[in-house]
Motif scaffolding. Structure first.
Motif, PDB file in Angstrom:
ATOM      1  N   GLU A  78       1.112  -0.978  -0.411  1.00 16.15           N
ATOM      2  CA  GLU A  78       0.106  -0.116  -0.208  1.00 16.15           C
ATOM      3  C   GLU A  78       0.633   1.476   0.634  1.00 16.15           C
ATOM      4  O   GLU A  78       0.178   2.744   0.127  1.00 16.15           O
ATOM      5  CB  GLU A  78      -0.949   0.088   1.012  1.00 16.15           C
ATOM      6  N   SER A  79       1.859   1.037   0.244  1.00 18.96           N
ATOM      7  CA  SER A  79       3.130   2.472   0.485  1.00 18.96           C
ATOM      8  C   SER A  79       3.360   2.510  -1.019  1.00 18.96           C
ATOM      9  O   SER A  79       3.982   3.734  -1.377  1.00 18.96           O
ATOM     10  CB  SER A  79       4.659   1.795   0.797  1.00 18.96           C
ATOM     11  N   TRP A  80       3.481   1.969  -2.472  1.00 20.01           N
ATOM     12  CA  TRP A  80       3.157   1.920  -3.577  1.00 20.01           C
ATOM     13  C   TRP A  80       2.175   2.741  -4.731  1.00 20.01           C
ATOM     14  O   TRP A  80       1.279   2.238  -3.943  1.00 20.01           O
ATOM     15  CB  TRP A  80       3.798   0.902  -3.763  1.00 20.01           C
ATOM     16  N   ILE A  81       2.414   3.232  -4.864  1.00 21.10           N
ATOM     17  CA  ILE A  81       1.325   3.999  -5.711  1.00 21.10           C
ATOM     18  C   ILE A  81       2.154   3.151  -7.543  1.00 21.10           C
ATOM     19  O   ILE A  81       3.042   4.445  -7.334  1.00 21.10           O
ATOM     20  CB  ILE A  81       1.329   5.608  -5.915  1.00 21.10           C
ATOM     21  N   LYS A  82       1.199   3.205  -8.037  1.00 26.54           N
ATOM     22  CA  LYS A  82       1.153   2.611  -9.670  1.00 26.54           C
ATOM     23  C   LYS A  82       1.193   3.167 -10.475  1.00 26.54           C
ATOM     24  O   LYS A  82      -0.295   4.202 -10.595  1.00 26.54           O
ATOM     25  CB  LYS A  82       0.449   1.040  -9.332  1.00 26.54           C
ATOM     26  N   THR A  83       1.957   3.747 -11.759  1.00 25.27           N
ATOM     27  CA  THR A  83       1.704   4.654 -13.081  1.00 25.27           C
ATOM     28  C   THR A  83       2.636   4.078 -13.929  1.00 25.27           C
ATOM     29  O   THR A  83       2.876   3.111 -14.562  1.00 25.27           O
ATOM     30  CB  THR A  83       2.192   6.079 -13.025  1.00 25.27           C
ATOM     31  N   GLY A  84       1.373   4.272 -15.481  1.00 24.26           N
ATOM     32  CA  GLY A  84       1.965   3.531 -16.554  1.00 24.26           C
ATOM     33  C   GLY A  84       0.699   3.908 -17.745  1.00 24.26           C
ATOM     34  O   GLY A  84      -0.141   4.127 -17.554  1.00 24.26           O
ATOM     35  N   PRO A  85       1.970   3.481 -19.008  1.00 22.23           N
ATOM     36  CA  PRO A  85       2.980   3.373 -19.604  1.00 22.23           C
ATOM     37  C   PRO A  85       3.961   4.891 -18.864  1.00 22.23           C
ATOM     38  O   PRO A  85       3.278   5.843 -19.316  1.00 22.23           O
ATOM     39  CB  PRO A  85       3.073   2.594 -20.476  1.00 22.23           C
ATOM     40  N   VAL A  86       5.600   5.003 -18.656  1.00 26.98           N
ATOM     41  CA  VAL A  86       5.937   5.565 -18.067  1.00 26.98           C
ATOM     42  C   VAL A  86       7.307   5.639 -19.460  1.00 26.98           C
ATOM     43  O   VAL A  86       7.696   6.607 -19.955  1.00 26.98           O
ATOM     44  CB  VAL A  86       6.801   6.027 -16.985  1.00 26.98           C
ATOM     45  N   PHE A  87       6.831   5.122 -20.009  1.00 33.59           N
ATOM     46  CA  PHE A  87       7.765   4.530 -21.228  1.00 33.59           C
ATOM     47  C   PHE A  87       7.176   3.999 -21.915  1.00 33.59           C
ATOM     48  O   PHE A  87       7.728   2.548 -22.007  1.00 33.59           O
ATOM     49  CB  PHE A  87       9.455   4.623 -20.793  1.00 33.59           C
ATOM     50  N   GLU A  88       7.513   3.891 -23.430  1.00 36.15           N
ATOM     51  CA  GLU A  88       7.528   3.397 -24.187  1.00 36.15           C
ATOM     52  C   GLU A  88       7.518   2.916 -26.151  1.00 36.15           C
ATOM     53  O   GLU A  88       7.945   3.815 -25.498  1.00 36.15           O
ATOM     54  CB  GLU A  88       5.771   2.757 -24.696  1.00 36.15           C
ATOM     55  N   GLY A  89       7.769   2.176 -27.023  1.00 36.32           N
ATOM     56  CA  GLY A  89       7.524   2.263 -27.944  1.00 36.32           C
ATOM     57  C   GLY A  89       6.980   3.311 -29.454  1.00 36.32           C
ATOM     58  O   GLY A  89       5.882   3.541 -28.020  1.00 36.32           O
ATOM     59  N   ASN A  90       7.828   3.167 -30.072  1.00 36.74           N
ATOM     60  CA  ASN A  90       6.716   4.329 -31.080  1.00 36.74           C
ATOM     61  C   ASN A  90       6.634   3.281 -32.127  1.00 36.74           C
ATOM     62  O   ASN A  90       6.893   2.136 -32.456  1.00 36.74           O
ATOM     63  CB  ASN A  90       6.842   5.410 -30.924  1.00 36.74           C
ATOM     64  N   ASP A  91       6.353   4.413 -33.837  1.00 36.86           N
ATOM     65  CA  ASP A  91       6.634   3.210 -34.555  1.00 36.86           C
ATOM     66  C   ASP A  91       7.688   3.254 -35.359  1.00 36.86           C
ATOM     67  O   ASP A  91       7.884   2.671 -36.113  1.00 36.86           O
ATOM     68  CB  ASP A  91       5.229   4.940 -36.193  1.00 36.86           C
ATOM     69  N   SER A  92       8.710   3.744 -34.944  1.00 35.64           N
ATOM     70  CA  SER A  92       9.989   3.527 -35.542  1.00 35.64           C
ATOM     71  C   SER A  92      10.895   2.411 -34.040  1.00 35.64           C
ATOM     72  O   SER A  92      12.039   2.241 -34.491  1.00 35.64           O
ATOM     73  CB  SER A  92      10.829   4.577 -35.464  1.00 35.64           C
ATOM     74  N   VAL A  93      10.880   2.455 -33.022  1.00 34.77           N
ATOM     75  CA  VAL A  93      11.326   2.552 -31.547  1.00 34.77           C
ATOM     76  C   VAL A  93      10.509   1.015 -30.930  1.00 34.77           C
ATOM     77  O   VAL A  93       8.985   1.573 -31.378  1.00 34.77           O
ATOM     78  CB  VAL A  93      11.832   3.255 -30.372  1.00 34.77           C
ATOM     79  N   TYR A  94      11.022  -0.672 -31.081  1.00 35.53           N
ATOM     80  CA  TYR A  94       9.711  -1.714 -30.755  1.00 35.53           C
ATOM     81  C   TYR A  94      10.648  -1.728 -29.606  1.00 35.53           C
ATOM     82  O   TYR A  94      11.224  -2.615 -29.123  1.00 35.53           O
ATOM     83  CB  TYR A  94       9.593  -2.068 -31.949  1.00 35.53           C
ATOM     84  N   GLY A  95       9.312  -2.308 -28.775  1.00 35.20           N
ATOM     85  CA  GLY A  95       9.347  -3.073 -27.266  1.00 35.20           C
ATOM     86  C   GLY A  95      10.245  -2.136 -26.642  1.00 35.20           C
ATOM     87  O   GLY A  95      11.825  -3.232 -25.999  1.00 35.20           O
ATOM     88  N   VAL A  96      10.237  -1.323 -25.876  1.00 27.76           N
ATOM     89  CA  VAL A  96      11.337  -0.253 -24.913  1.00 27.76           C
ATOM     90  C   VAL A  96      11.707  -1.251 -23.418  1.00 27.76           C
ATOM     91  O   VAL A  96      10.289  -1.948 -23.362  1.00 27.76           O
ATOM     92  CB  VAL A  96      11.719   1.023 -24.865  1.00 27.76           C
ATOM     93  N   GLY A  97      12.945  -1.929 -23.199  1.00 30.87           N
ATOM     94  CA  GLY A  97      12.415  -2.428 -21.960  1.00 30.87           C
ATOM     95  C   GLY A  97      13.815  -2.850 -21.135  1.00 30.87           C
ATOM     96  O   GLY A  97      14.922  -2.188 -21.686  1.00 30.87           O
TER      97      GLY A  97
END
Length: 356
Positions: free
Chosen positions: A265-284
């Motif tokens: 309960e101490s953690w707040i989840k947010t997303g996505p905060v960083f993802e791919g696009n039409d030219s960059v795929y599957g950032v991880g």
């Protein structure tokens, strides 16, 4: 005679000037992504050096460089034994400097595929030299029974959080041990007695439940990485499927610095905060470092080379900033071939190296 001497001195001066100009011109002020092949990039800055750690040829190698964008030749620090629990499938090592020693956290299994045997192990350097010999400290008990390692449960991508003078291990694992690797992955946290021993019970920290971290053939939470800024503590993690272009980053934020990291309960989840696009795929599977002069924050990550399912990936890096509320702003994943200004202070370091 004076004329010849004057001409001689002028020639020397011109030669020196050309040499200095050439040295400056030979140092590129920009770079382009990708910076090199590979996956699961782990880079950490220790004093003035950037230490890069990765798995290769069933072992673990490291390199150390003054430059973020240019690696030096890597050296193996450990090779998997011929038999035993960690004899195969060496995945995603991370190296951390804790209390005068380097600790390498990695995943391994006795065999695979199917990858149902993965567990978390740790190595410890004999001294503070990153290229020193390493002692295998064994498998970490990531199961529900701290007293019985035979009941251990699948675990990968272990990292370490140092917070309020305590150590915590954070990793990706299964709820229970099963006989198929087509199993959903979750994030767990557990306090550490020391850098190679867990204590207490593992705590389920995050499950793939939000719309942006589900929807594919297998729901995953994996690759957790700690990011700190002022008093704020974040866990940036990978979700969706690692072999698909939809792979992306979510974020857990510790609500207040005094909160108990072991309390979900101490953690707040947010997303996505960083993802791919039409030219960059599957950032991880990211990691974070400061620029050489300490004025910039950089994210290191891998991405897929094509949109086709698979694990053919390369390593990229780009700067990021901070929002007014103290959260990170990673911006857009930069397309391959676009020139980026090199990390602040890096050009001067390389110029000095050339001119020495």
């Amino acid at each position: 005679m004076r004329i010849y001497l004057t001409l001689f001195l002028v020639a020397i001066f011109c030669a020196c000037a050309k040499s200095e100009d050439f040295a400056k011109d030979s140092v590129e002020t920009t770079f382009t992504n990708p910076v090199w092949d590979g996956a699961d990039p782990w880079m950490v800055k220790q004093r003035e050096d950037y230490v890069y750690c990765f798995s290769s040829d069933n072992g673990i190698a490291v390199s150390s460089s003054k430059l973020m964008t240019k690696r030096t030749a890597a050296k193996f620090i450990w090779k998997a034994p011929s038999t035993g629990w960690n004899s195969n499938c060496i995945w995603a090592p991370e190296i951390h400097f804790i209390d005068g020693h380097w600790y390498v956290y990695y995943a391994a299994g006795v065999s695979g595929p199917p990858f149902i045997h993965q567990r978390a192990g740790v190595l410890r350097s004999v001294d503070d030299n990153v290229y020193s010999e390493y002692e295998d400290m064994g498998m970490l008990n990531t199961g529900d029974n701290p007293e019985d390692s035979s009941k251990n449960i699948w675990a990968i991508d272990m990292t370490v959080l140092e917070h309020n003078k305590k150590l915590y291990a954070i990793w990706s694992g299964w709820l229970k041990q099963v006989d198929t690797d087509a199993t959903s992955q979750h994030l767990f946290i557990q306090e550490m007695e020391n850098p190679y021993t867990l204590k207490g019970q593992r705590i389920l920290l995050s499950s793939p439940e939000e719309s942006w971290e589900t929807g594919g053939p297998l729901d995953l939470n994996e690759g957790p990485q700690v990011l700190k800024h002022d008093d704020e503590v974040f866990i940036i993690y990978s979700c969706r499927e690692s072999w698909l272009k939809e792979y992306r980053q979510g974020m857990l934020q510790l609500e207040v610095p005094e909160a108990d990291p072991l309390d979900p309960e101490s953690w707040i989840k947010t997303g996505p905060v960083f993802e791919g696009n039409d030219s960059v795929y599957g950032v991880g599977h990211v990691s974070f470092v400061k620029s050489p002069d300490g004025t910039e924050d950089w994210i290191i990550y891998h991405s897929k080379k094509t949109t086709e399912p698979g694990w053919d990936r390369d390593v990229r890096m780009q700067p990021f900033t901070w929002n007014a509320d103290g959260t990170p702003d990673f911006g857009e994943a930069v397309q391959a071939g676009k020139h980026l200004k090199r990390p602040s202070g890096e050009v001067e370091i390389e110029q000095n190296q050339i001119n020495q």
